[in-house]
Structures are given as C-alpha cells and as structure tokens.
Design an enzyme around this catalytic site. Sequence first.
Site, PDB file in Angstrom:
ATOM      1  N   GLY A 271       1.977   0.953  -4.185  1.00 50.27           N
ATOM      2  CA  GLY A 271       2.891  -0.051  -4.704  1.00 50.27           C
ATOM      3  C   GLY A 271       4.189   0.502  -5.254  1.00 50.27           C
ATOM      4  O   GLY A 271       5.098  -0.264  -5.602  1.00 50.27           O
TER       5      GLY A 271
ATOM      6  N   VAL B  54       0.809  -1.216   0.000  1.00 52.50           N
ATOM      7  CA  VAL B  54       0.000   0.000   0.000  1.00 52.50           C
ATOM      8  C   VAL B  54       0.845   1.272   0.000  1.00 52.50           C
ATOM      9  O   VAL B  54       0.315   2.363  -0.236  1.00 52.50           O
ATOM     10  CB  VAL B  54      -0.959  -0.007   1.210  1.00 52.50           C
ATOM     11  CG1 VAL B  54      -0.221   0.297   2.504  1.00 52.50           C
ATOM     12  CG2 VAL B  54      -2.132   0.947   1.011  1.00 52.50           C
ATOM     13  N   TYR B  55       2.128   1.175   0.244  1.00 47.84           N
ATOM     14  CA  TYR B  55       2.975   2.372   0.273  1.00 47.84           C
ATOM     15  C   TYR B  55       3.059   2.979  -1.127  1.00 47.84           C
ATOM     16  O   TYR B  55       3.600   2.378  -2.057  1.00 47.84           O
ATOM     17  CB  TYR B  55       4.388   2.050   0.763  1.00 47.84           C
ATOM     18  CG  TYR B  55       4.496   1.618   2.210  1.00 47.84           C
ATOM     19  CD1 TYR B  55       3.461   1.808   3.115  1.00 47.84           C
ATOM     20  CD2 TYR B  55       5.666   1.017   2.681  1.00 47.84           C
ATOM     21  CE1 TYR B  55       3.576   1.419   4.434  1.00 47.84           C
ATOM     22  CE2 TYR B  55       5.791   0.629   4.004  1.00 47.84           C
ATOM     23  CZ  TYR B  55       4.739   0.822   4.879  1.00 47.84           C
ATOM     24  OH  TYR B  55       4.863   0.427   6.191  1.00 47.84           O
ATOM     25  N   GLN B  56       2.496   4.180  -1.259  1.00 53.80           N
ATOM     26  CA  GLN B  56       2.465   4.886  -2.542  1.00 53.80           C
ATOM     27  C   GLN B  56       1.878   4.011  -3.649  1.00 53.80           C
ATOM     28  O   GLN B  56       2.415   3.952  -4.765  1.00 53.80           O
ATOM     29  CB  GLN B  56       3.851   5.404  -2.956  1.00 53.80           C
ATOM     30  CG  GLN B  56       4.295   6.650  -2.204  1.00 53.80           C
ATOM     31  CD  GLN B  56       4.408   6.430  -0.701  1.00 53.80           C
ATOM     32  OE1 GLN B  56       3.510   6.810   0.053  1.00 53.80           O
ATOM     33  NE2 GLN B  56       5.503   5.824  -0.270  1.00 53.80           N
TER      34      GLN B  56
END
Length: 327
Positions: A56, A52-54
Amino acid sequence: MEHRQLGRSGLRVSRLALGTMTWGLDTDAEQAADQLVTFHDAGGTLVDTADVYQDGHSEEILGDLLTTVLTRDDVVLATKAVARRHDGPFGGGASRAALLSALDGSLRRLRTDHIDLWQLHAWDPAVPLDETLAALDTAITSGRVRYAGVSNYAGWQLATAATHQQAHPTRTPLTSHQAEYSLVERGIEREALPAATHHGIGTLAWAPLGRGVLTGKYRNTTPAGSRGADPHLASYVDHHRTPRANRIVQAAATAAEGLGTTPLTVALAWVRDRPGITAAIIGTRTTTQLKAALNAEELTLPPAIQAALDDVSEPEQGYPERGPARR
C-alpha cells in the site's frame, strides 16, 4: 500527448500511462514526485497503482503527491484489488467483503473520495463470479468508483465477466482489461485481446518493454543498478531473457538504428499503436528512464518496419484461434 477513449466508455486517457509498481521500493517519494510532474507536463493523465504494491505504500505516496505537487483532478486515477495484502479474513481475494474492504483502504491511502478506474487484479476461482461482479456494481453505485475493469484475465474469463455485466442494464459494464503485452509477450492476441475488442473493452498493456528486455541493455550483460541486477526484481526480468527474445531485441535494435532512435522507443511505439490497445503503461524507476520512454510520442513506425517486427515476434497460434484445419 494523444488521448483515447477507454473501450466504449466516455473515459478518455493518455495513450501512455504512468505505472507505480516501484514506488516505495526502488523509487522514493522525491523521485516519484519528479516522475509524476514530468509525466503530467508531457500531457499524461492515466496513473496506475495497486493496493498490493509495497503493502500500500505506492498508493500512499501517490495520494500525498495528489495533495502537494498536483491536484486530484489532474490525473485519471487507477488502482487494483484482489491480491493478498495480509492474513486476515478480508486481506485479499475477490469476495464482496474483501473487495469493499480493499476499496476503502485504497481510498484512505490515496486520500480521495473516489477511484476513476478500479480493477480486479486477478481472477479468483474460490469466489462465485456474480458475487465478485456485484461488488463492482456496489462500488459504482456508491460513488466510490467511476469505472471498473479487470486485469490478467484469460480470454474465457474476460468474455464471461463481460457477458454477465452486459446481461442486465443495472450492472456496470467492464471498461478495461490490463494485461502484459509486448513484442516478446503477445499471448493475449490468441483470445484475451479479441474478447476485449468484441465486448468494447479497452486494453491497457503492462510491461510494454518486455520487463526491460526490449531496451536492449540485457543483450550482453546485466548492468549494475538495473532491475535485472536487483534481488527483488531479477526473476521478473529473467522471465523474458530467452533466445527468442534475443532475436526480437536485435530486430528492434536494427529498426531503431535505421530510424535514428532507440530500441526502447521502437518497442513502445509498436505496443501503443497495436489494434485494441488503449494505452501502454510505463513503469520506470527514474525520471531519466521516464523521459526516454516519453520520446515514443514522437515516433510512428513506418508500415514496413511494423510488419517486420510483427513477423519476427509472431506468437504461435493454431486451433482454435486460426479455426479448424481443412478436412
């Protein structure tokens, strides 16, 4: 850098880990490359990201770097799933379908055929726990994952999941629990940390610097260019800008002055060496910040200073953590 066993597993990881939450947001690919090399050169191995960070992009950057500046076998690669990535039927959550879809996406973005440590990012009350944990078993038996863990679980959730996995020899034991832990956030000591220790699960501490507050830079102002001044991350930092945190920061600063070091180093060394903690995850925006954090490897807190920091930051506990009152 010293390495430790992750829980009761055979997996060894560096006691400081590199977090990548800002990669693709406030840390571009070139800066990320510099951080990864600096971390590796210092002896670090555990690198933590999430799908979920940015959206993917953090995983994509890390995947590219593991084919250019380092090799895949240079790191213990950890990522997470469960958080909502998109609105589709399999875009988030802890159902079997969503988890295995998320795993395939992470493998693709990370440009690898396996994840060393795959973690459930959060508890999902909408999905039966046995379905969620069966997906972990499938990920392991298929060879796409080597070890499995969870993140941000309450004590009862962690104990329930661990007991379920330990109940049958064909199930994958939980190896790790990732949770926020620092001098200003010691809530996991009430139940989650004892549960992890009891079940042989290693704890990975995220935000060991109190989301930046324990560096001391927010005591009197909000520096330009800091996370506290960033519209994306200001609320993340403000969570720990409290009168109680100010007292703890002052204690860390006093300890640092006496030791000839920085509050950052003191706060990080305190977390790293707490009982039950396998590694502290460093999430820095710049290489300069990372190098400052890596200086904690040179420091072991004297018992008197450790006890003073324990005392000033002691979390409130009562029943049932401390047992019933005398009758």
